[in-house]
Each structure stands twice: as structure tokens, then as C-alpha cells.
Scaffold this motif. Structure first.
Motif, PDB file in Angstrom:
ATOM      1  N   ASN A   1     -18.200-100.340  -4.108  1.00 51.21           N
ATOM      2  CA  ASN A   1     -18.552-101.721  -4.892  1.00 51.21           C
ATOM      3  C   ASN A   1     -19.803-101.419  -5.679  1.00 51.21           C
ATOM      4  O   ASN A   1     -19.694-102.160  -6.756  1.00 51.21           O
ATOM      5  N   ALA A   2     -20.757-100.945  -5.370  1.00 53.10           N
ATOM      6  CA  ALA A   2     -21.960-100.760  -6.218  1.00 53.10           C
ATOM      7  C   ALA A   2     -21.825 -99.974  -7.529  1.00 53.10           C
ATOM      8  O   ALA A   2     -22.076-100.428  -8.546  1.00 53.10           O
ATOM      9  N   LEU A   3     -20.555 -98.918  -7.569  1.00 52.63           N
ATOM     10  CA  LEU A   3     -20.381 -97.969  -8.762  1.00 52.63           C
ATOM     11  C   LEU A   3     -19.587 -99.175  -9.787  1.00 52.63           C
ATOM     12  O   LEU A   3     -19.695 -98.855 -10.806  1.00 52.63           O
ATOM     13  N   ALA A   4     -18.854-100.143  -9.194  1.00 53.56           N
ATOM     14  CA  ALA A   4     -18.318-101.137 -10.003  1.00 53.56           C
ATOM     15  C   ALA A   4     -19.029-102.262 -10.334  1.00 53.56           C
ATOM     16  O   ALA A   4     -19.033-102.781 -11.605  1.00 53.56           O
ATOM     17  N   GLU A   5     -19.964-102.753  -9.638  1.00 57.86           N
ATOM     18  CA  GLU A   5     -20.726-104.021  -9.606  1.00 57.86           C
ATOM     19  C   GLU A   5     -22.240-103.909 -10.136  1.00 57.86           C
ATOM     20  O   GLU A   5     -22.940-104.810 -10.540  1.00 57.86           O
ATOM     21  N   GLY A   6     -22.847-102.536  -9.757  1.00 55.87           N
ATOM     22  CA  GLY A   6     -24.113-102.453  -9.888  1.00 55.87           C
ATOM     23  C   GLY A   6     -25.017-102.123  -8.800  1.00 55.87           C
ATOM     24  O   GLY A   6     -24.352-102.340  -7.666  1.00 55.87           O
TER      25      GLY A   6
ATOM     26  N   ALA B   1     -25.068 -90.247 -12.497  1.00 50.28           N
ATOM     27  CA  ALA B   1     -25.411 -89.270 -13.360  1.00 50.28           C
ATOM     28  C   ALA B   1     -24.253 -88.289 -13.118  1.00 50.28           C
ATOM     29  O   ALA B   1     -23.766 -87.592 -14.278  1.00 50.28           O
ATOM     30  N   HIS B   2     -23.643 -88.037 -11.824  1.00 44.67           N
ATOM     31  CA  HIS B   2     -22.723 -87.077 -11.944  1.00 44.67           C
ATOM     32  C   HIS B   2     -21.360 -87.573 -11.893  1.00 44.67           C
ATOM     33  O   HIS B   2     -20.171 -86.924 -11.583  1.00 44.67           O
ATOM     34  N   ASN B   3     -20.947 -88.945 -12.079  1.00 47.94           N
ATOM     35  CA  ASN B   3     -19.488 -89.372 -12.176  1.00 47.94           C
ATOM     36  C   ASN B   3     -18.700 -89.169 -11.026  1.00 47.94           C
ATOM     37  O   ASN B   3     -17.740 -88.607 -11.099  1.00 47.94           O
ATOM     38  N   ILE B   4     -19.331 -89.572  -9.852  1.00 48.42           N
ATOM     39  CA  ILE B   4     -18.730 -88.972  -8.469  1.00 48.42           C
ATOM     40  C   ILE B   4     -17.503 -89.863  -8.362  1.00 48.42           C
ATOM     41  O   ILE B   4     -17.221 -90.762  -8.786  1.00 48.42           O
ATOM     42  N   THR B   5     -16.529 -89.109  -7.675  1.00 51.30           N
ATOM     43  CA  THR B   5     -15.218 -89.653  -7.320  1.00 51.30           C
ATOM     44  C   THR B   5     -15.341 -90.487  -5.939  1.00 51.30           C
ATOM     45  O   THR B   5     -15.977 -89.823  -5.009  1.00 51.30           O
ATOM     46  N   SER B   6     -14.980 -91.834  -6.034  1.00 46.95           N
ATOM     47  CA  SER B   6     -14.997 -92.664  -4.591  1.00 46.95           C
ATOM     48  C   SER B   6     -13.799 -93.174  -4.106  1.00 46.95           C
ATOM     49  O   SER B   6     -12.943 -93.582  -5.113  1.00 46.95           O
TER      50      SER B   6
END
Length: 310
Positions: free
Chosen positions: A204-209, A239-244
Motif C-alpha cells: 500500500n505504501a508503494l501505491a499511496e506514499g 529506488a530499486h522498483n521492487i516487485t510487490s
């Protein structure tokens, strides 16, 4: 940010105090390809957390008041074990939902233990109050450079053991473990962050901050139940565009059962979460892609042999 050289230094610092955990190749888990695994659930106190605890305690002065930590269980056990091993006082605060097995594990170290009603947030508030009142050193479960560098030694060790995988799947709670892996690898291998759908903190943080908070529940909540992702992890992940990816609770328990029935490896739900992404299809490797799974925790509840010790 945590950097490669900090993890190298941490590995040398903690080497006399931690186990070099085994690695293996597993087949027959209902997949049509083998997977590499690292058995980090065999680490002291049953999880990778001892690495970060020892690194923190060995890299800075510890006050006379000792150390304090809030935990859902595994971090508290690791801090208690590391502190008492090094001769420091430790006071651990845990919520009741940590469960009897993890509470008993912490108690067995000889550290002072306070079990509180409510959630991890209440335990953290009590630990912070203790820190303010006594001057004890707070050891954060996941969002501190010393913790993340210590956890990064798992990946450094695994590579030294000959890891050949293209992709490594790691379960995520607050982000200390995968943060350390990201810092060590710096994009040299693909990392897949695996979380329960009922505790989608990083997802969720990757989507919303980075300030996103989530409600957490489910079978792995006492280990993967951080409500907010650590900022170190978040910055590395972006920074590394991780897959979640997210996995359902029934996939976690199925992976846990497969590990026991097919490989006689007994882990807690959090320890099976990364494998759950493969067995459920939440992550499907490409043809020929070599995959690895970190088995991060073994403090299963209830302890299946608890009665045998009495």
C-alpha cells in the motif's frame, strides 16, 4: 540509506555471535521447478532478527540502563537474547497477541518482560515511555540503520554460500529484512516482496506514499504486522522498483503445511509467506528463471513439543 560496506562491517562484527544458517535445494513442493531456500528460521531465537540486534548492540555504547524494545515477538526475543548474551539488561514490551510461544521464548532469556493488552502500537508507546524514564537504549524492530545492516548479512551470507538464483522472494513486515537485502544486492538480483493480503504494509505504501498506515490481521500478524513501512525500506524499494505481491492466509498455511509434509521443515506462518507466493501463483517465474525463498522464522504457535519439555 544503508550501504554495502555497512553490511560487510556488520557481518564481521556479528560473526562470533550468530549462526551461519544452512541452505538447500527443495523439490516436490507442488511446483515443477526446484527452489533454493535459506533456513534462517534456525537462527538464534528462531528468526533472522538476532542479526540486527547483535549488530546494534556491538556497534555503539550501551547505557547502564540497558536496552528496551517493543515487539510482536521475534524482535523482542532476539533483542533479549543478544542483550543478555552480551551482559546488558533488557526490558521487552509485547502485546498479548504475540502469543504464548513467543512470550515464553522471551521470558526464557532472563530479560524483563511486560505483556500488554492491545497492539504493537501500545507496546511501542510503553517502550518509548520506559526509554524516556530510564535512559535505556531503544532498539527499533526494523527502521534503524544498525538493524537493517544486520539483517542485510543474511543475503551477504547466502551469496557467499553460492546462491545462484535470479530472483529471491522475501516476506515483509516492517521492512528490515528486505531492506537489508536490497541494500546488499543493489539491484544485482530481482527481489520480490511478499506480504499477506491482510497486512499489505509495503504494497500500500508503494501505491499511496511512505506515510500510509494499514490495519493488520491474519495468521502472520504477530510477525508481519507492522502498520507502517519503515522509511529505510520504502526509500530502497522505490529506488530499486521492487516487485510487490500479496498472498492470502490460506496460501500461507498451505505453504507451511507443504514445507512440513514434503521437506520436514517446520516454520511459523511468516516463515512460509514467501513460499506462498509461488505455490499460490501470486508470483510465477518465467521459464528457466531460478528462484530462491528465504525461510525467515520458525516460532510456530502453539509450540508442538512444548509439553515434552515439562
Amino acid at each position: 540509506m544503508v550501504h554495502h560496506d555497512e553490511i560487510t562491517a556488520a557481518a564481521l562484527r556479528i560473526a562470533p555471535h550468530i549462526r551461519r544458517t544452512p541452505v538447500a535445494m527443495l523439490e516436490g513442493l507442488g511446483l515443477d521447478y526446484p527452489i533454493a531456500v535459506k533456513l534462517e528460521h534456525m537462527q538464534h531465537t528462531g528468526s533472522f532478527k538476532a542479526r540486527g540486534a547483535f549488530n546494534t548492540l556491538l556497534s555503539q555504547p550501551v547505557p547502564a540502563a540497558g536496552v528496551v524494545a517493543a515487539s510482536g515477538g521475534n524482535h523482542g526475543a532476539a533483542v533479549a537474547y543478544a542483550a543478555t548474551s552480551l551482559g546488558h539488561a533488557a526490558h521487552i514490551f509485547v502485546p498479548e497477541f504475540a502469543g504464548k510461544s513467543k512470550i515464553d521464548l522471551i521470558r526464557s532469556t532472563g530479560a524483563k518482560l511486560s505483556v500488554l493488552p492491545g497492539t504493537y502500537a501500545e507496546a511501542l508507546a510503553a517502550a518509548q515511555a520506559h526509554e524516556a524514564a530510564t535512559g535505556a537504549m531503544q532498539i527499533h524492530a526494523y527502521d534503524a540503520p544498525g538493524t537493517v545492516a544486520g539483517q542485510g548479512t543474511v543475503m551477504a551470507e547466502w551469496e557467499a554460500q553460492g546462491l545462484e538464483a535470479d530472483t529471491v522472494l522475501i516476506a515483509v513486515g516492517g521492512g528490515g529484512l528486505i531492506g537489508g537485502a536490497m541494500a546488499w544486492l543493489a539491484g544485482r538480483r530481482k527481489l520480490v516482496a511478499v506480504e499477506p493480503r491482510l497486512a499489505p504494509t509495503l504494497h500500500n505504501a508503494l501505491a499511496e506514499g511512505p506515510d500510509t498506515t494499514v490495519e493488520v490481521s491474519g495468521v502472520a500478524a504477530n510477525a508481519l504486522g507492522a502498520r507502517k513501512i519503515g522509511r529505510i525500506c520504502y526509500d530502497l524499494a522505490t529506488a530499486h522498483n521492487i516487485t510487490s505481491v500479496l498472498v492470502e492466509d490460506d496460501a500461507i498455511t498451505r505453504a507451511q503445511t507443504l514445507l512440513w509434509q514434503r521437506a520436514r521443515i517446520l516454520v511459523e506462518p511468516a516463515g512460509a509467506a514467501a513460499l506462498a507466493a509461488l505455490v499460490s501463483g501470486a508470483y510465477t517465474p518465467a521459464i528457466g528463471e531460478k528462484v530462491a525463498v528465504l525461510l525467515c522464522g520458525g516460532n510456530i504457535a502453539p509450540d508442538p513439543l512444548a509439553s515434552a519439555s515439562h
